[in-house]
Design an enzyme around this catalytic site. Structure first.
Site, PDB file in Angstrom:
ATOM      1  N   LYS A 170       0.741  -1.145   0.096  1.00 11.98           N
ATOM      2  CA  LYS A 170      -0.037  -0.004   0.092  1.00 11.98           C
ATOM      3  C   LYS A 170       0.836   1.256  -0.073  1.00 11.98           C
ATOM      4  O   LYS A 170       1.557   1.654   0.936  1.00 11.98           O
ATOM      5  CB  LYS A 170      -0.967   0.120   1.349  1.00 11.98           C
ATOM      6  CG  LYS A 170      -2.043   1.087   1.062  1.00 11.98           C
ATOM      7  CD  LYS A 170      -2.337   1.669   2.241  1.00 11.98           C
ATOM      8  CE  LYS A 170      -1.535   3.259   2.513  1.00 11.98           C
ATOM      9  NZ  LYS A 170      -1.857   4.414   1.616  1.00 11.98           N
ATOM     10  N   GLU A 245      10.330   1.720  10.254  1.00 11.94           N
ATOM     11  CA  GLU A 245      11.279   2.805   9.776  1.00 11.94           C
ATOM     12  C   GLU A 245      10.653   4.175   9.791  1.00 11.94           C
ATOM     13  O   GLU A 245       9.796   4.513   9.230  1.00 11.94           O
ATOM     14  CB  GLU A 245      11.573   2.619   8.450  1.00 11.94           C
ATOM     15  CG  GLU A 245      12.512   1.074   8.056  1.00 11.94           C
ATOM     16  CD  GLU A 245      13.831   1.139   8.517  1.00 11.94           C
ATOM     17  OE1 GLU A 245      14.373   2.229   9.060  1.00 11.94           O
ATOM     18  OE2 GLU A 245      14.236   0.228   8.803  1.00 11.94           O
ATOM     19  N   CYS A 279      14.065  11.253   5.905  1.00 11.09           N
ATOM     20  CA  CYS A 279      14.177  10.943   7.409  1.00 11.09           C
ATOM     21  C   CYS A 279      15.501  11.028   7.967  1.00 11.09           C
ATOM     22  O   CYS A 279      15.694  11.044   9.008  1.00 11.09           O
ATOM     23  CB  CYS A 279      13.681   9.550   7.366  1.00 11.09           C
ATOM     24  SG  CYS A 279      14.637   8.368   6.174  1.00 11.09           S
ATOM     25  N   GLU A 379      10.798  16.442  14.599  1.00 13.26           N
ATOM     26  CA  GLU A 379      11.190  16.420  13.167  1.00 13.26           C
ATOM     27  C   GLU A 379      10.474  17.191  12.364  1.00 13.26           C
ATOM     28  O   GLU A 379       8.890  17.136  12.669  1.00 13.26           O
ATOM     29  CB  GLU A 379      10.889  14.902  12.676  1.00 13.26           C
ATOM     30  CG  GLU A 379      11.202  14.690  11.257  1.00 13.26           C
ATOM     31  CD  GLU A 379      10.893  13.316  10.734  1.00 13.26           C
ATOM     32  OE1 GLU A 379       9.779  12.857  10.844  1.00 13.26           O
ATOM     33  OE2 GLU A 379      11.505  12.547  10.193  1.00 13.26           O
TER      34      GLU A 379
END
Ligand code: NAP
Length: 475
Positions: A170, A245, A279, A379
């Protein structure tokens, strides 16, 4: 226009059992560029059953057969290079040069590197008292984000194929077309029916259904920490294995013997590449107090070398944020930086001059940032750098590790001993010293809230395997 409201299930493009669709927006033009199906739980279930049916035979293929399959996939992927570049540049707003050299290339490298590693990968081991066999884990659900549309799904798919697992993918709803090209690649490469399935749809519906489906044996997820938590909660109900992750807030330790211009360039590249939507981006520049003023001057001088603008322009370094929502998030963080009393060196809120259409942010650099400030801890996923000063290397390492994350770290300098001390001192999954280049055979993943598990190379294959110990087997 990219219009494909079908899913790829059991080797065929099939209609959804529902009628709902999702519009995909080009972030550079703010215009609709295509439509995909907002799949249903029935669509997902059909894909799971196809993957389950294909598993016994695919998991019994030989290593050599799977090496050949990965080679064919890589060959077919290469044939579609122009299509990948076109789709990713439009759906993500990734500048065309970066799309070709990084986005497209990373996808290919995973298939090629995994095929190479698989040639010598040992699935069995004879020990003195036991025989160990690594079996494919079963049916895997793969959920991927939008920031590197082919990289994340290629590492997962290459590892799954190498291990003999079957999958349901997906992809992110904002960047589905590169993933659908991958489905065409798998079709052209002759991947057996049911081994690879793709179901489009929202994370809340299809992603959620993947993480709670009783017939899925492993969920491999890349994305945000918040969604990672939900996936773990769902998967916990059936004790389904997960690999996560997640995000990062990576430090760049600039040593006192570093070339200041090189260090400034390194720091800007970290926030400007892929519009800071990386990331592993180094978003906290830790600079010796004695070098601070010179470093800030170098940043100001070099920023114009990183033009923000139209992703179709070969000279553009930084494109738009992927969506209006992401642009708003980045703007909020920049405002929080200003409100916290940090000094704005460059950029700020609003759009760059002349870029009123498109979700463009300004390359933004703050200094005098307190290590506990929100912009130094959370972040941002945008082109925002926080500069923090330190007095000695031990303090730099302590600040570097003052984070809930641990995905990556960067060290810039000259002295081998200090470089080594800094690199070994950072608690994170991947440390880059100066110009260190990505190694697709080496493990990728994070410490702390950056995730669980590893991808890439042999470590990635291991995630899709279950070791089985057999005792007393006659030789
Ligand atoms: P996200 O919002 O977590 O979405 C990632 C994927 O999860 C998308 O396919 C999304 O579907 C799906 N999803 C959303 N809600 C879900 C739910 N309740 N259950 C299951 N799946 C769900 O993350 P993102 O904004 O796309 O990506 C940015 C994040 O990814 C950042 O935090 C970044 O650091 C992280 N990231 C980590 C790595 C790494 O390797 N460590 C690499 C790249 C990015 P929809 O698209 O349909 O919402």
């Amino acid at each position: 226009m990219y219009n494909n409201v079908k899913h790829f299930i059991n080797g065929e493009w099939v209609e959804s059992t529902g009628n709902e669709t999702i519009d995909v927006i080009n972030p550079a033009t703010e215009e609709k560029m295509g439509t995909i199906s907002a799949g249903t739980e029935e669509d997902l279930d059909r894909a799971v059953q196809a993957a389950r049916k294909a598993f016994p035979s695919f998991s019994n293929t030989t290593r050599e057969e799977r090496v050949k399959l990965l080679d064919r996939i890589a060959d077919e992927y290469e044939k579609r290079k122009d299509d990948f570049i076109k789709a990713i540049t439009q759906e993500l707003g990734s500048p065309v040069t970066f799309t070709e050299k990084t986005q497209y290339e990373m996808g290919l490298r995973h298939f090629r590197e995994t095929a190479k590693i698989l040639r010598d990968f040992e699935f069995t081991e004879q020990r003195e008292g036991s025989f160990i066999q690594k079996d494919a884990i079963g049916v895997a659900g793969l959920i991927t984000p939008w920031n590197f549309p082919t990289n994340q799904l290629s590492t997962k798919l290459a590892s799954a194929i190498a291990a003999g697992s079957t999958v349901i993918l997906k992809p992110a709803s904002q960047t589905p077309f590169a993933a659908m090209l991958v489905a065409e690649v798998f079709e052209a490469a002759g991947v057996p029916k049911g081994v690879f399935n793709l179901v489009n749809g929202s994370g809340g519906k299809i992603g959620n259904a993947i993480s709670s489906h009783p017939d899925i044996d492993f969920v491999s997820f890349t994305g945000s920490g918040g969604v990672g938590t939900k996936i773990m909660e769902n998967a916990a109900q059936d004790i389904t294995k997960v690999s996560l992750e997640l995000g990062g807030k990576s430090p760049i330790i600039i040593l006192d013997d570093a070339d200041v211009k090189y260090a400034a360039k390194n720091a800007i590249t970290n926030i400007a590449a892929n519009t800071g939507q990386v990331c592993t981006a180094g978003t906290r520049a830790l600079v010796p107090a004695s070098m601070h003023d010179e470093f800030i001057e170098a940043i100001k001088e070099l920023l114009p070398e990183f033009p923000v603008g139209d992703p179709q322009d070969k000279n553009t370094f930084t494109g738009p944020q992927v969506s209006e929502e992401q642009w708003n998030t980045v703007q909020d963080y920049i405002q929080q930086g200003i409100d916290s009393g940090a000094t704005l060196v460059a950029g700020g809120t609003g759009k760059p001059d002349g870029l009123e259409t498109g979700y463009y942010s300004k390359l933004t650099v703050f200094t005098n940032v307190n290590r506990d400030d929100t912009i130094a801890q959370e972040e941002i996923f945008g082109p925002v750098l926080s500069v923090i000063t330190y007095n000695d290397l031990d303090e730099a390492i302590e600040i570097a590790n003052d984070t809930i994350y641990g995905l990556a770290g960067y060290v810039v300098g000259e002295n081998p001993e200090t470089l080594t001390k800094a690199a070994k001192g950072i608690r994170a999954g991947r440390i880059t010293v100066n110009d260190g280049k990505a190694d697709f055979s080496a493990p990728f993943g994070g410490f702390g809230q950056s995730g669980i598990g590893r991808e890439w190379g042999d470590y990635g294959i291991e995630e899709f395997l279950e070791p089985k110990t057999i005792l007393g087997l006659p030789n």
